[in-house]
Design a protein around this motif. Structure first.
Motif, PDB file in Angstrom:
ATOM      1  N   GLY A 150      42.548  39.879  43.460  1.00 46.19           N
ATOM      2  CA  GLY A 150      41.195  39.390  43.236  1.00 46.19           C
ATOM      3  C   GLY A 150      40.858  38.096  43.933  1.00 46.19           C
ATOM      4  N   HIS A 151      41.745  37.615  44.818  1.00 47.91           N
ATOM      5  CA  HIS A 151      41.488  36.340  45.477  1.00 47.91           C
ATOM      6  C   HIS A 151      40.312  36.418  46.443  1.00 47.91           C
ATOM      7  CE1 HIS A 151      45.229  35.089  43.684  1.00 47.91           C
ATOM      8  NE2 HIS A 151      45.866  36.078  44.282  1.00 47.91           N
ATOM      9  N   ASP A 152      40.023  37.610  46.946  1.00 50.15           N
ATOM     10  CA  ASP A 152      38.913  37.774  47.884  1.00 50.15           C
ATOM     11  C   ASP A 152      37.693  38.409  47.223  1.00 50.15           C
ATOM     12  OD1 ASP A 152      40.065  40.233  47.467  1.00 50.15           O
ATOM     13  OD2 ASP A 152      40.069  40.845  49.577  1.00 50.15           O
ATOM     14  N   TRP A 153      37.667  38.436  45.897  1.00 48.65           N
ATOM     15  CA  TRP A 153      36.536  38.999  45.180  1.00 48.65           C
ATOM     16  C   TRP A 153      35.329  38.065  45.231  1.00 48.65           C
ATOM     17  CZ3 TRP A 153      38.257  41.217  39.770  1.00 48.65           C
ATOM     18  CH2 TRP A 153      38.964  42.413  39.967  1.00 48.65           C
ATOM     19  N   PRO A 154      34.118  38.632  45.111  1.00 46.77           N
ATOM     20  CA  PRO A 154      32.945  37.777  44.897  1.00 46.77           C
ATOM     21  C   PRO A 154      33.085  36.991  43.599  1.00 46.77           C
ATOM     22  CG  PRO A 154      32.298  40.035  45.447  1.00 46.77           C
ATOM     23  CD  PRO A 154      33.777  40.054  45.201  1.00 46.77           C
ATOM     24  N   ALA A 155      32.492  35.816  43.564  1.00 44.16           N
ATOM     25  CA  ALA A 155      32.645  34.942  42.400  1.00 44.16           C
ATOM     26  C   ALA A 155      32.145  35.602  41.117  1.00 44.16           C
ATOM     27  CB  ALA A 155      31.910  33.629  42.641  1.00 44.16           C
ATOM     28  N   HIS A 156      31.075  36.402  41.218  1.00 43.40           N
ATOM     29  CA  HIS A 156      30.522  36.988  39.993  1.00 43.40           C
ATOM     30  C   HIS A 156      31.430  38.068  39.415  1.00 43.40           C
ATOM     31  CE1 HIS A 156      28.897  39.494  43.273  1.00 43.40           C
ATOM     32  NE2 HIS A 156      28.787  40.478  42.405  1.00 43.40           N
ATOM     33  N   TRP A 157      32.325  38.641  40.222  1.00 41.58           N
ATOM     34  CA  TRP A 157      33.323  39.542  39.655  1.00 41.58           C
ATOM     35  C   TRP A 157      34.372  38.743  38.893  1.00 41.58           C
ATOM     36  CZ3 TRP A 157      34.787  43.579  44.017  1.00 41.58           C
ATOM     37  CH2 TRP A 157      33.650  44.323  44.341  1.00 41.58           C
ATOM     38  N   SER A 158      34.838  37.677  39.494  1.00 45.33           N
ATOM     39  CA  SER A 158      35.887  36.860  38.873  1.00 45.33           C
ATOM     40  C   SER A 158      35.429  36.270  37.546  1.00 45.33           C
ATOM     41  CB  SER A 158      36.304  35.735  39.822  1.00 45.33           C
ATOM     42  OG  SER A 158      36.813  36.269  41.035  1.00 45.33           O
ATOM     43  N   GLN A 159      34.118  36.052  37.405  1.00 46.37           N
ATOM     44  CA  GLN A 159      33.603  35.461  36.182  1.00 46.37           C
ATOM     45  C   GLN A 159      33.573  36.440  35.015  1.00 46.37           C
ATOM     46  OE1 GLN A 159      29.793  34.060  37.517  1.00 46.37           O
ATOM     47  NE2 GLN A 159      30.669  32.364  38.705  1.00 46.37           N
ATOM     48  N   LYS A 160      33.686  37.741  35.300  1.00 47.61           N
ATOM     49  CA  LYS A 160      33.619  38.714  34.205  1.00 47.61           C
ATOM     50  C   LYS A 160      34.863  39.597  34.127  1.00 47.61           C
ATOM     51  CE  LYS A 160      30.824  42.054  36.915  1.00 47.61           C
ATOM     52  NZ  LYS A 160      29.543  42.794  36.954  1.00 47.61           N
ATOM     53  N   VAL A 161      35.958  39.172  34.735  1.00 46.32           N
ATOM     54  CA  VAL A 161      37.169  39.985  34.727  1.00 46.32           C
ATOM     55  C   VAL A 161      38.074  39.592  33.570  1.00 46.32           C
ATOM     56  CG1 VAL A 161      38.495  38.466  36.278  1.00 46.32           C
ATOM     57  CG2 VAL A 161      39.028  40.915  36.173  1.00 46.32           C
ATOM     58  N   TRP A 162      38.706  40.590  32.978  1.00 45.53           N
ATOM     59  CA  TRP A 162      39.724  40.371  31.957  1.00 45.53           C
ATOM     60  C   TRP A 162      41.078  40.720  32.567  1.00 45.53           C
ATOM     61  CZ3 TRP A 162      36.858  44.204  28.246  1.00 45.53           C
ATOM     62  CH2 TRP A 162      35.644  43.644  27.822  1.00 45.53           C
ATOM     63  N   CYS A 163      41.849  39.733  32.968  1.00 48.11           N
ATOM     64  CA  CYS A 163      43.201  39.964  33.502  1.00 48.11           C
ATOM     65  C   CYS A 163      44.167  39.965  32.326  1.00 48.11           C
ATOM     66  CB  CYS A 163      43.577  38.884  34.513  1.00 48.11           C
ATOM     67  SG  CYS A 163      42.650  38.948  36.061  1.00 48.11           S
ATOM     68  N   VAL A 164      44.635  41.137  31.943  1.00 51.67           N
ATOM     69  CA  VAL A 164      45.464  41.256  30.740  1.00 51.67           C
ATOM     70  C   VAL A 164      46.937  41.475  31.068  1.00 51.67           C
ATOM     71  CG1 VAL A 164      43.519  42.128  29.403  1.00 51.67           C
ATOM     72  CG2 VAL A 164      45.066  43.752  30.541  1.00 51.67           C
ATOM     73  N   GLY A 165      47.292  41.547  32.356  1.00 52.55           N
ATOM     74  CA  GLY A 165      48.662  41.875  32.728  1.00 52.55           C
ATOM     75  C   GLY A 165      48.904  43.370  32.658  1.00 52.55           C
ATOM     76  N   GLY A 166      50.126  43.760  32.959  1.00 54.39           N
ATOM     77  CA  GLY A 166      50.470  45.172  32.974  1.00 54.39           C
ATOM     78  C   GLY A 166      50.225  45.844  31.630  1.00 54.39           C
ATOM     79  N   ILE A 167      49.725  47.074  31.680  1.00 54.64           N
ATOM     80  CA  ILE A 167      49.491  47.879  30.471  1.00 54.64           C
ATOM     81  C   ILE A 167      50.439  49.062  30.515  1.00 54.64           C
ATOM     82  CG2 ILE A 167      47.861  49.342  29.235  1.00 54.64           C
ATOM     83  CD1 ILE A 167      45.617  47.570  30.288  1.00 54.64           C
ATOM     84  N   SER A 168      51.297  49.163  29.513  1.00 52.13           N
ATOM     85  CA  SER A 168      52.336  50.191  29.511  1.00 52.13           C
ATOM     86  C   SER A 168      52.403  50.877  28.155  1.00 52.13           C
ATOM     87  CB  SER A 168      53.691  49.545  29.833  1.00 52.13           C
ATOM     88  OG  SER A 168      54.755  50.408  29.514  1.00 52.13           O
ATOM     89  N   ARG A 169      52.830  52.133  28.172  1.00 58.16           N
ATOM     90  CA  ARG A 169      53.095  52.826  26.904  1.00 58.16           C
ATOM     91  C   ARG A 169      54.265  52.198  26.166  1.00 58.16           C
ATOM     92  NH1 ARG A 169      55.951  58.376  29.274  1.00 58.16           N
ATOM     93  NH2 ARG A 169      56.356  57.511  31.327  1.00 58.16           N
ATOM     94  N   PHE A 170      55.026  51.325  26.863  1.00 59.85           N
ATOM     95  CA  PHE A 170      56.166  50.657  26.241  1.00 59.85           C
ATOM     96  C   PHE A 170      55.826  49.244  25.784  1.00 59.85           C
ATOM     97  CE2 PHE A 170      58.499  53.419  29.495  1.00 59.85           C
ATOM     98  CZ  PHE A 170      58.616  54.476  28.606  1.00 59.85           C
ATOM     99  N   ASP A 171      54.551  48.886  25.827  1.00 62.01           N
ATOM    100  CA  ASP A 171      54.147  47.565  25.344  1.00 62.01           C
ATOM    101  C   ASP A 171      54.638  47.338  23.923  1.00 62.01           C
ATOM    102  OD1 ASP A 171      52.882  46.877  27.648  1.00 62.01           O
ATOM    103  OD2 ASP A 171      50.845  46.894  26.858  1.00 62.01           O
TER     104      ASP A 171
END
Length: 337
Positions: A150-171
């Motif tokens: 996401g380093h090259d994303w438009p700023a308005h995307w970065s403002q509404k993103v939820w970075c939650v880390g990896g999602i696994s069935r083994f969470d």
């Protein structure tokens, strides 16, 4: 009620749906997909018509002049699935729809007045078509840590993103201890159901070139894993593709890994392996290497270890995603914190 659209290509989208839904205990999650209802799914499910049925009459202009990814003119399956979606919205009035993934479904839902949370994918997503889905989304759900993409994303995307880390069935499981000393260490090779660009002969040659290592291969269909968590636990090094779910599962087990990108649209897996290599979490490769390089590669992965995976996957990715979805719409801006 929350709707969750899961794309039919591969098994990762439906797996992610189930992982997140398991933590949405106070709200109904309605699955929608061209895949049939999974045997382990207990909630409501709408089996959508396919819009890519072989042999169906389709125009050549499936992209509507480059505005969409897939909208074949005159395809009865496409008309049917969109009518199913419209009827579902009209009848059940969902408060939001998670779209994992389809630009067309995201836009169609938004045009019917349903807020969308679009699952973001790695790779080059700033093309005209992706911008329509990402711009119109109320939020973006990113199953990776903030430092990955996401380093090259438009700023308005970065403002509404939820970075939650990896999602696994083994969470939520305790990471596995590394196997003890043995005569031959084990390489576990894991493939997904989305296809691979590596021939059986190349895997066999790699195994033959590493005599100090035992290679065990797991792939859907021909050599499925009965218990992938146990297989991961028995591995000294994992060799896997760069799909989001495979990476998250290896991360959950904290296993040293060599991650090899497979050919996917928009450079999705190439972007993931590049991020893993840059962050020092695994050995990341853009393609399957010659057999004589494998000794050095598995030894490098073993030295790197698996402890760094905690920066990719906390074990709480699915729970955090569910928390965001639960709180969505409660703040004045319409987005959860």
């Amino acid at each position: 009620m929350i709707g969750y659209y899961a794309h039919h290509q591969g098994a990762g989208h439906v797996t992610r749906l189930q992982s997140i839904a398991a933590h949405l205990e106070q709200e109904v999650v309605w699955g929608l997909s061209s895949l049939p209802r999974p045997p382990t799914w207990s909630g409501p499910w709408t089996h959508l018509a396919h819009d890519d049925a072989p042999g169906a009459e389709m125009s050549m202009d499936v992209t509507a002049g480059g505005v969409l990814h897939w909208a074949p003119l005159g395809h009865p399956g496409l008309s049917h699935r969109m009518s199913q979606l419209a009827e579902w919205v009209h009848r059940h009035r969902p408060r939001l729809l998670v779209v994992d993934v389809s630009v067309e479904v995201a836009l169609f839902a938004r045009l019917m007045g349903v807020p969308t949370v679009v699952v973001a994918l790695p790779g080059l997503r700033t093309d005209r078509v992706h911008q329509l889905a990402y711009d119109s989304a109320s939020a973006l759900l990113a199953p990776w840590p903030e430092a990955a993409h996401g380093h090259d994303w438009p700023a308005h995307w970065s403002q509404k993103v939820w970075c939650v880390g990896g999602i696994s069935r083994f969470d939520g499981r305790e990471p596995l201890p590394q196997p003890g000393p043995r005569t031959r260490r084990r390489v576990l090779v894991v493939w997904g159901s989305g296809g691979r660009s590596v021939h059986d002969a190349a895997v066999a040659q790699a195994a033959a070139a590493t005599p100090g290592w035992e290679w065990v291969e797991r792939r859907p269909g021909s050599a499925p894993s009965v218990d992938l968590w146990a297989d991961l636990g028995a591995a000294d090094v994992v060799v896997c593709h760069g799909g989001q779910n495979a990476v998250a599962e290896v991360a959950a087990a904290r296993r040293p890994a060599v991650v090899v990108a497979q050919d996917r649209p928009f450079g999705e897996q190439e972007a993931t392996v590049a991020a893993l290599e840059r962050l020092g979490l695994a050995v990341g490769l853009s393609q399957w290497p010659p057999a004589d390089q494998w000794v050095a590669l598995v030894e490098r992965a073993a030295r790197l270890g698996g402890d760094g995976w905690g920066r990719w996957s906390s074990g709480e990715g699915a729970r955090q995603a569910a928390s965001h979805l639960t709180r969505w719409g409660l703040s004045p801006s319409g987005l959860s914190a």
